[in-house]
Design an enzyme around this catalytic site. Structure first.
Site, PDB file in Angstrom:
ATOM      1  N   LYS A  64      -4.764 -15.029  -0.266  1.00  4.65           N
ATOM      2  CA  LYS A  64      -4.264 -14.163  -1.138  1.00  4.65           C
ATOM      3  C   LYS A  64      -5.813 -14.795  -1.968  1.00  4.65           C
ATOM      4  O   LYS A  64      -4.634 -16.061  -3.024  1.00  4.65           O
ATOM      5  CB  LYS A  64      -2.897 -13.700  -2.299  1.00  4.65           C
ATOM      6  CG  LYS A  64      -3.362 -12.580  -3.537  1.00  4.65           C
ATOM      7  CD  LYS A  64      -1.326 -12.355  -3.207  1.00  4.65           C
ATOM      8  CE  LYS A  64      -2.090 -11.166  -4.358  1.00  4.65           C
ATOM      9  NZ  LYS A  64      -2.252 -11.339  -5.690  1.00  4.65           N
ATOM     10  N   GLU A  92     -12.700  -9.830  -3.621  1.00  2.46           N
ATOM     11  CA  GLU A  92     -12.330 -10.581  -5.363  1.00  2.46           C
ATOM     12  C   GLU A  92     -13.394 -10.863  -5.397  1.00  2.46           C
ATOM     13  O   GLU A  92     -14.256 -12.118  -4.961  1.00  2.46           O
ATOM     14  CB  GLU A  92     -10.934 -11.229  -4.695  1.00  2.46           C
ATOM     15  CG  GLU A  92      -9.824 -12.298  -5.832  1.00  2.46           C
ATOM     16  CD  GLU A  92      -9.068 -10.926  -6.097  1.00  2.46           C
ATOM     17  OE1 GLU A  92      -9.112  -9.139  -5.851  1.00  2.46           O
ATOM     18  OE2 GLU A  92      -8.167 -11.724  -6.778  1.00  2.46           O
ATOM     19  N   GLU A 121       6.771 -15.901 -13.728  1.00  4.41           N
ATOM     20  CA  GLU A 121       7.685 -15.871 -15.218  1.00  4.41           C
ATOM     21  C   GLU A 121       7.938 -14.082 -14.887  1.00  4.41           C
ATOM     22  O   GLU A 121       8.610 -13.889 -15.047  1.00  4.41           O
ATOM     23  CB  GLU A 121       7.470 -16.783 -16.429  1.00  4.41           C
ATOM     24  CG  GLU A 121       8.170 -15.793 -17.226  1.00  4.41           C
ATOM     25  CD  GLU A 121       9.746 -16.489 -17.640  1.00  4.41           C
ATOM     26  OE1 GLU A 121       9.839 -16.487 -16.945  1.00  4.41           O
ATOM     27  OE2 GLU A 121      10.545 -15.607 -18.368  1.00  4.41           O
TER      28      GLU A 121
HETATM   29  P1  NAD Z   1      -1.172  -8.823  -6.651  1.00  6.28           P
HETATM   30  O1  NAD Z   1      -2.207  -9.450  -7.547  1.00  6.28           O
HETATM   31  O2  NAD Z   1      -0.368  -8.879  -6.477  1.00  6.28           O
HETATM   32  O3  NAD Z   1      -1.565  -7.861  -5.400  1.00  6.28           O
HETATM   33  C1  NAD Z   1      -2.913  -6.357  -5.777  1.00  6.28           C
HETATM   34  C2  NAD Z   1      -4.404  -7.770  -5.688  1.00  6.28           C
HETATM   35  O4  NAD Z   1      -4.434  -8.428  -5.207  1.00  6.28           O
HETATM   36  C3  NAD Z   1      -5.338  -6.319  -5.171  1.00  6.28           C
HETATM   37  O5  NAD Z   1      -5.894  -5.789  -6.841  1.00  6.28           O
HETATM   38  C4  NAD Z   1      -6.845  -8.055  -5.520  1.00  6.28           C
HETATM   39  O6  NAD Z   1      -7.552  -7.742  -6.254  1.00  6.28           O
HETATM   40  C5  NAD Z   1      -5.425  -8.870  -4.846  1.00  6.28           C
HETATM   41  N1  NAD Z   1      -5.992  -9.229  -3.740  1.00  6.28           N
HETATM   42  C6  NAD Z   1      -6.522 -11.257  -2.746  1.00  6.28           C
HETATM   43  N2  NAD Z   1      -6.419 -11.201  -2.175  1.00  6.28           N
HETATM   44  C7  NAD Z   1      -6.518  -9.996  -1.456  1.00  6.28           C
HETATM   45  C8  NAD Z   1      -6.842  -9.781   0.030  1.00  6.28           C
HETATM   46  N3  NAD Z   1      -7.405 -10.271   1.153  1.00  6.28           N
HETATM   47  N4  NAD Z   1      -6.825  -8.736   0.246  1.00  6.28           N
HETATM   48  C9  NAD Z   1      -5.983  -7.955  -1.152  1.00  6.28           C
HETATM   49  N5  NAD Z   1      -6.181  -8.053  -2.263  1.00  6.28           N
HETATM   50  C10 NAD Z   1      -6.301  -9.555  -2.163  1.00  6.28           C
HETATM   51  O7  NAD Z   1      -1.868  -7.708  -7.534  1.00  6.28           O
HETATM   52  P2  NAD Z   1      -1.028  -6.940  -8.829  1.00  6.28           P
HETATM   53  O8  NAD Z   1       0.315  -5.433  -9.190  1.00  6.28           O
HETATM   54  O9  NAD Z   1      -2.348  -6.952 -10.011  1.00  6.28           O
HETATM   55  O10 NAD Z   1      -0.963  -8.132  -9.831  1.00  6.28           O
HETATM   56  C11 NAD Z   1       0.682  -8.998  -9.828  1.00  6.28           C
HETATM   57  C12 NAD Z   1       0.448 -10.200 -10.287  1.00  6.28           C
HETATM   58  O11 NAD Z   1      -0.086 -10.182 -11.588  1.00  6.28           O
HETATM   59  C13 NAD Z   1       1.959 -10.685 -10.500  1.00  6.28           C
HETATM   60  O12 NAD Z   1       2.383 -10.794  -9.279  1.00  6.28           O
HETATM   61  C14 NAD Z   1       1.611 -11.417 -11.170  1.00  6.28           C
HETATM   62  O13 NAD Z   1       1.227 -13.109 -10.322  1.00  6.28           O
HETATM   63  C15 NAD Z   1       0.210 -11.325 -11.930  1.00  6.28           C
HETATM   64  N6  NAD Z   1       0.555 -11.176 -13.482  1.00  6.28           N
HETATM   65  C16 NAD Z   1       0.375 -11.975 -14.328  1.00  6.28           C
HETATM   66  C17 NAD Z   1       1.099 -11.503 -15.429  1.00  6.28           C
HETATM   67  C18 NAD Z   1       1.757 -12.823 -16.798  1.00  6.28           C
HETATM   68  O14 NAD Z   1       1.336 -12.564 -17.832  1.00  6.28           O
HETATM   69  N7  NAD Z   1       1.217 -14.019 -16.210  1.00  6.28           N
HETATM   70  C19 NAD Z   1       1.116 -10.230 -15.619  1.00  6.28           C
HETATM   71  C20 NAD Z   1       0.733  -9.415 -15.239  1.00  6.28           C
HETATM   72  C21 NAD Z   1       0.279  -9.737 -13.740  1.00  6.28           C
END
Ligand code: NAD
Length: 342
Positions: free
Chosen positions: A124, A182, A34
């Site tokens: 990821k 991570e 979402e």
């Molecule tokens: P992201 O999780 O989309 O991508 C960046 C992060 O990926 C990095 O900081 C690292 O922690 C991680 N990562 C994992 N494997 C990796 C790899 N192999 N190489 C490099 N990085 C790796 O980043 P973001 O912008 O912090 O998060 C956004 C995501 O978090 C959203 O897509 C959403 O799904 C989730 N989110 C959810 C809510 C909610 O209310 N449910 C709120 C905010 C964010």
């Protein structure tokens, strides 16, 4: 206000609230899918109407503000996010299915003026990012990503994680090494922790990611020590005092030699072009349920560091990498789990 301005303001407010709950409080109230949907709606609106895209928009920022209870750390190299690509797995035609992936590869090839590019692939991991700083082979500091510029100093807590080396292997460690990776909780450790929480009458965690983040960001490191946290390295941010490999895959092999847990080789092949990337994506998707840790997609990184440097960054993410997200499978269970807690 126009209808677009109103909707953009509404989306910014919602995303800021959900982001605070997720990044700062470790307690999301909506499923990730979402959040991603609203984020992409705002991104599309801002692309179509650039005047709506202020510098304070959630689409321009990384993570959330660090908690005041921790000492803060200024990252020497910013800890960025990743741009996302999605595939509609219901579509039979592979070109339609992976349209966003094809666009990513096109942008990269155009930026490098190359006919074909090598990509390093990785799962990821669904945990939280950590920066580990080693001086002369000894862990001296660990910090969370925070807002990308300023993170939380969590060194004592990180020292309790057995997978993270306190001292590097090998006779000649670099004078300085900053590793990123991570922190996560394995599925089996998450289930055990939740069973213990419930038997003590404490709140269950919504998912392993929240359990990992909540366990790492504890003011009392004895609590972190009782939670079984794991770690996988996925990047090098700084090296001083020695040469280091010129490709991402070489970096990962080097980190393994230095004693860091790196995901098994079959999950991080180097591939070429869209066919290589989509083959990897579909292969890992098929293995997802059987993996010992949760992943929410896979990540592709241009393998050569000189090509990464040539491509550079946009405001919140590198141009040389992308997260290719998996279809949401947990949306309902997460919501149910959250509702049960309230
Ligand atoms: P992201 O999780 O989309 O991508 C960046 C992060 O990926 C990095 O900081 C690292 O922690 C991680 N990562 C994992 N494997 C990796 C790899 N192999 N190489 C490099 N990085 C790796 O980043 P973001 O912008 O912090 O998060 C956004 C995501 O978090 C959203 O897509 C959403 O799904 C989730 N989110 C959810 C809510 C909610 O209310 N449910 C709120 C905010 C964010």
């Amino acid at each position: 206000m126009t209808a677009h301005e109103l909707r953009a303001a509404e989306l910014r407010e919602l995303l800021n609230r959900y982001g605070h709950e997720y990044y700062v409080l470790d307690a999301p109230t909506v499923p990730d899918a979402e959040y991603d949907r609203l984020f992409r709606e705002l991104q599309a609106l801002e692309e179509a109407h650039p005047e709506l895209a202020g510098a304070d928009s959630p689409t321009k920022r990384v993570g959330g503000a660090p908690l005041a209870e921790f000492d803060s750390v200024t990252h020497a190299v910013a800890m960025l996010s990743l741009a996302n690509a999605f595939s509609d797995m219901q579509l039979a035609d592979p070109v339609e299915r992976h349209a966003e992936l094809i666009q990513f590869d096109e942008r990269v090839r155009k930026g490098l003026d190359a006919a074909e590019v090598e990509y390093a692939t990785e799962p990821k991991f669904d945990g939280l990012a950590i920066s580990l700083l080693y001086e002369n082979g000894v862990l001296i500091r660990a910090a969370t990503r925070g807002d990308g510029v300023t993170g939380e100093q969590v060194t004592e807590n990180v020292r309790t994680i057995r997978a993270i080396p306190l001292k590097l292997d090998g006779a000649n460690p670099p004078a300085l090494l900053e590793v990123r990776g991570e922190v996560l909780m394995l599925k089996r450790d998450f289930e055990r922790l939740n069973a213990e929480q419930i038997s003590r009458g404490d709140k269950a965690f919504a998912n392993p990611r929240n359990a990992a983040a909540g366990s790492l960001r504890q003011l009392d490191s004895r609590i972190t020590a009782q939670r079984r946290l794991s770690f996988f390295a996925y990047a090098i941010a700084q090296v001083e005092g020695t040469d280091w490999p010129a490709t991402h895959q070489g970096e990962m092999d080097w980190l393994k030699q230095l004693g860091f847990p790196v995901v098994e080789a079959s999950l991080r092949p180097v591939v070429k072009g869209v066919a290589g990337l989509s083959g990897y994506y579909e292969g890992v998707l098929a293995r997802r349920a059987g993996l010992p840790f949760e992943i929410d997609g896979v990540v592709y990184k241009v393998n050569r560091r000189d090509q990464q440097d040539a491509l550079g960054f946009v405001s919140r993410a590198p141009r040389w990498a992308i997260a290719h997200k998996f279809p949401a499978e947990e949306a309902l269970t997460v919501v149910e789990a959250i509702e049960e807690q309230v």
